[in-house]
Structures are given as structure tokens and as C-alpha cells.
Design a protein around this motif. Structure first.
Motif: not given
Length: 453
Positions: A158-167, A225-239
Motif C-alpha cells: 500500500r503506497n503512501s501516495s500514487s507516486w511513492f512508497w513513503k517519501g 497521510s495514508i500509511k505505507a505498508e508492505i506485507k506478504l500477500m499471504a499474511s494480508a489475506l489471513q489478516n
């Protein structure tokens, strides 16, 4: 006594509202909240179909009304992907198939206890706009799929914006600069994007340029202000990191999986490849385009002299190009006549090699390493590509000639006298490339990958 009765009543209400048991959830992958499962870089449907075709996981037909779970053969699975078979009257028929991202809706068979997901059993893949939108085309076991997603290190980003993962990490989820220009300025005729950095090294502005390298517009790149996150896709499904638009209680005798799969922890660091173009006709890049000392001329001469022997078709350097392919790519067919220019019979065709001065675009791909906090740990050039500029082609489009390892170019040219220049200042091409001392246009990024330096 009154307080005890009130507490007992509250517990009864809580237990009545708590969701326990087995459910089926409907998830629209095209919803903005679910974009991390449906990106160009990491698409859950495409990864699933890839795994089935590779024989890594099984495809099933699940029928809850009959309590049946049937394994599909490879032939049966392939038939589930067919849209139609068309005969256009040319003596053969064409089979039209669904692509991975046509499967834009999934159903998730899961178990809950006190509203918490305790296990995911099956995922059913559907095509929302098909003739039978309510019917899954195929299903998979989440246990098998999760193992494959972990093995592939498939990420949910999940990006923090359409252009960046964090700044400081440019990331476009597989989109090209041309896509961004069209979506941002649909009625304008702009050609290039430059990401302008301020004195502190942070990205400040999005600058848009016309074909003649004139600055047309610039927009501030504000932090989101959107929180930037990286997870394993398998974890994101389980969560349950998705938006479900519907959920129903499921009563079935089809077997459950025993428990949630425990994904491996993510490595600490990540890598992305950022691609940019140096247009040698831009006023700030004239040092790379001095007569007879053009950077492309030096690279082409190194190929002719056998000093650079590895040529590639792509900037990731995964598809080697043969010498014959290079000679064909780096030349064009021309018609000539030695005698009568008015007679068509006297014309012959001949391939003529492009001069180094014809290659007015140098593409550079950079590897950028960073951590979960968004801190850039290191960056280094990965490859260099040569292009004939659009101003020199009949189509008005740039023509790629080939790509080379930056290390190969570095070792060949770093001490070459021709790589030094004295006008208007003294310097060295290779040092300038290493220091990013040039003006460039942003073109694209790769997907984010789990990879320590």
C-alpha cells in the motif's frame, strides 16, 4: 442481584453478535481498498493461475449445494479459462481466453471465532462481467496457495501516495510515466515527467515537459497521510486486509483446513529498480553529446572493438541479444542506386549502421535498496540502454537498440581518454553517471522486491 442480571444480559447480547463458524465473503478486487491484491506487479489471480499451470497447486470445482470438492484436470482447468472459440473464416479457429486480471472478484471460504479469522479454506475466482457472473470458474485451497505465495515472496503493498512508497521511494505499481501523464492531464499533449528534488534531497515537484523539452507544468508532491505498508500477500489475506462487500453464513460438509498457515517473516530490506532517460538534446546534457565524443558513440565503438560483448534486450538484463540481432537492431534498411535514380529497377536495399550521434537517448536503470522505515540504504546503476530518438525515426517513436550492464560500461570507459571532457567544465562521463549529475526524465519502476543488498 440487579448488577449480575445486567452483566448476564450483556454477555448474552455479545455472544449473539459475535460471529462464529464458517462464512463465505465476497471481495471485489477492483475496489480501491483491494488494489494491493490486484496490482500490475503482484496480482492474486495471475499468481494463482501461474501456480496452477506450473503444477504447484490444484484447481478445484467446489459445489456447496452438493457438498462436493472435485479436482480439475489440467485440460478441465484450461477449459474454464475459455471465453469463446471463434472461426473468422481463414481455415482455423481462434480460442479466446480470460486473462488473469479478468478474474476481478473472489469469494473467500473462511472460519471465524469471536469475529476473528481462524482459518481460510478455499478461494473461488470469478469473472464479474461474464455470462455467469455468480459462478466461480475455479477454486483453490488456501493452504496450497499460501505456500506458493510465500515461496514467490509475493507482496501486498500500500503506497503512501500514487507516486511513492513513503517519501523517498518512487513506486508506480507497474504504471508508466505515460499512463500518469494521460490520467493526470487527459486533454494535454505532454511527453515527459521529471521528479524534481529539493536542496535536502527530498522529492518536491512533479514537472511535466513537452516534446521540445520545455517545462509545461509543475505540481507539488505533497506527502500523504495514508500509511505505507508492505506485507506478504499471504499474511494480508489471513489478516483480512481487504474490503468485503458481502458475507454469508456457510453450511457445508466440505472439509476445512486444520489451521491458519504461518507465513515466514519478511526480510528487513527491499529493492526496486527505477528507470529514467537522459535526453542528450536537452541543454543540461550537452556534455554527453559533444561531436565525436558522444556517450553512445563510445559505447558502440566498444562493442565494435569487442570490449563490450554482452548485449541485452531488456533493462533488467535477463534476455541476451546475439551479435546478429544487435547488428540488425542498430541499423536500418535504405534504398540506393549507383546509376539511374529514376529507374526503380536500379534500386537496391542495404542495411546501414546508425552512428552514435543518432542515439540521442540514454536510458539508465537504478537499483534502490531501502528498509521498512522508508530509509534508502544504497543505490547503484544497474543497466544502460541506447535509443534512437523520436526526432530521427519515421514513426516519431524512439527505437531501442540494446541494453548493457553498467558495470561493463564502467570498466571499459572509466579510464578511456575519450570519456573525459573539458567544455564548458572538466569532468568524466562515468563519474557524472555515478553521481547522477545529469537531467533525466522518469519513465517507470519495477515492482518492489524482497532483497537485501
Amino acid at each position: 442481584m440487579h448488577r449480575f442480571t445486567l452483566l448476564l444480559f450483556s454477555l448474552i447480547i455479545f455472544n449473539a453478535n459475535a460471529q462464529n463458524g464458517r462464512f463465505i465473503q465476497q471481495v471485489d478486487l477492483t475496489a480501491e481498498e483491494n488494489a494491493p491484491f490486484f496490482s500490475r506487479d503482484y496480482s492474486l489471480p495471475e499468481l494463482t493461475i501461474e501456480a496452477i499451470r506450473a503444477g504447484e497447486i490444484h484447481a478445484y470445482d467446489v459445489d456447496y449445494s452438493k457438498n462436493t470438492l472435485t479436482t480439475l484436470t489440467p485440460e478441465q482447468f484450461s477449459s474454464r479459462l475459455i471465453i469463446s472459440i471463434e472461426d473468422f473464416g481463414f481455415g482455423s479457429s481462434d480460442t479466446i481466453l480470460y486473462a488473469g486480471n479478468d478474474f476481478n472478484t473472489i469469494e473467500i471460504d473462511l472460519s471465524k471465532k469471536n469475529n476473528e479469522i481462524t482459518a481460510i479454506h478455499y478461494i473461488h475466482f470469478k469473472v464479474k462481467d461474464s455470462a455467469t457472473p455468480g459462478q466461480p470458474r475455479f477454486s483453490v485451497s488456501f493452504t496450497e496457495l499460501s505456500d506458493y505465495l510465500i515461496q514467490k515472496k509475493a507482496l501486498w503493498i500500500r503506497n503512501s501516495s500514487s507516486w511513492f512508497w513513503k517519501g523517498q521511494v518512487a513506486h508506480l505499481n507497474g504504471y508508466y510515466a505515460s499512463d500518469i501523464i494521460y490520467n493526470t492531464f487527459p486533454d494535454a499533449n505532454y511527453s515527459y515527467i521529471h521528479l524534481y528534488k529539493g536542496a535536502d534531497g527530498s522529492y518536491e515537484k512533479l514537472q511535466v515537459y513537452s516534446m521540445d523539452h520545455t517545462l509545461a507544468q509543475e505540481l507539488p508532491l505533497r506527502s500523504s497521510s495514508i500509511k505505507a505498508e508492505i506485507k506478504l500477500m499471504a499474511s494480508a489475506l489471513q489478516n483480512g486486509d481487504y474490503l468485503a462487500f458481502g458475507e454469508e453464513k456457510l453450511r457445508t460438509k466440505i472439509r476445512e483446513t486444520s489451521k491458519l498457515v504461518t507465513p515466514h517473516a519478511l526480510d528487513e530490506n527491499f529493492m526496486i529498480i527505477q528507470n529514467e532517460e537522459i535526453h542528450l538534446l536537452h541543454p543540461e546534457n550537452t556534455k554527453f553529446y559533444m561531436e565525436d565524443k558522444e556517450l553512445p558513440t563510445l559505447i558502440i565503438e566498444a562493442i565494435e572493438e569487442g570490449k563490450i560483448t554482452k548485449i541485452f534486450k531488456d533493462n533488467l538484463l535477463t534476455a541476451p541479444m546475439t551479435k546478429e540481432e544487435w547488428l540488425h537492431n542498430a541499423s536500418e534498411e535504405v534504398m540506393y542506386s549507383e546509376d539511374d535514380w529514376e529507374s526503380e529497377d536500379d534500386f537496391e536495399s542495404r542495411r546501414v549502421m546508425y552512428s552514435g550521434r543518432s542515439a540521442t537517448i540514454v536510458a539508465v536503470s537504478w537499483k534502490k535498496y531501502f528498509n521498512l522505515q522508508g530509509e534508502v540504504l544504497a543505490q547503484m546503476p544497474h543497466s544502460i540502454g541506447l535509443f534512437i530518438g523520436p526526432e530521427q525515426t519515421l514513426t516519431g517513436l524512439s527505437k531501442p537498440l540494446g541494453y548493457f550492464s553498467f558495470n561493463d560500461v564502467y570498466h571499459v570507459l572509466k579510464n578511456s581518454p575519450d570519456a573525459y571532457y573539458n567544455s564548458p567544465e572538466s569532468g568524466n562521463f562515468i563519474n557524472d553517471l555515478m553521481k547522477r549529475d545529469y537531467f533525466s526524465y522518469f519513465t517507470s519502476t519495477s515492482g518492489i522486491m524482497v532483497q537485501s543488498r
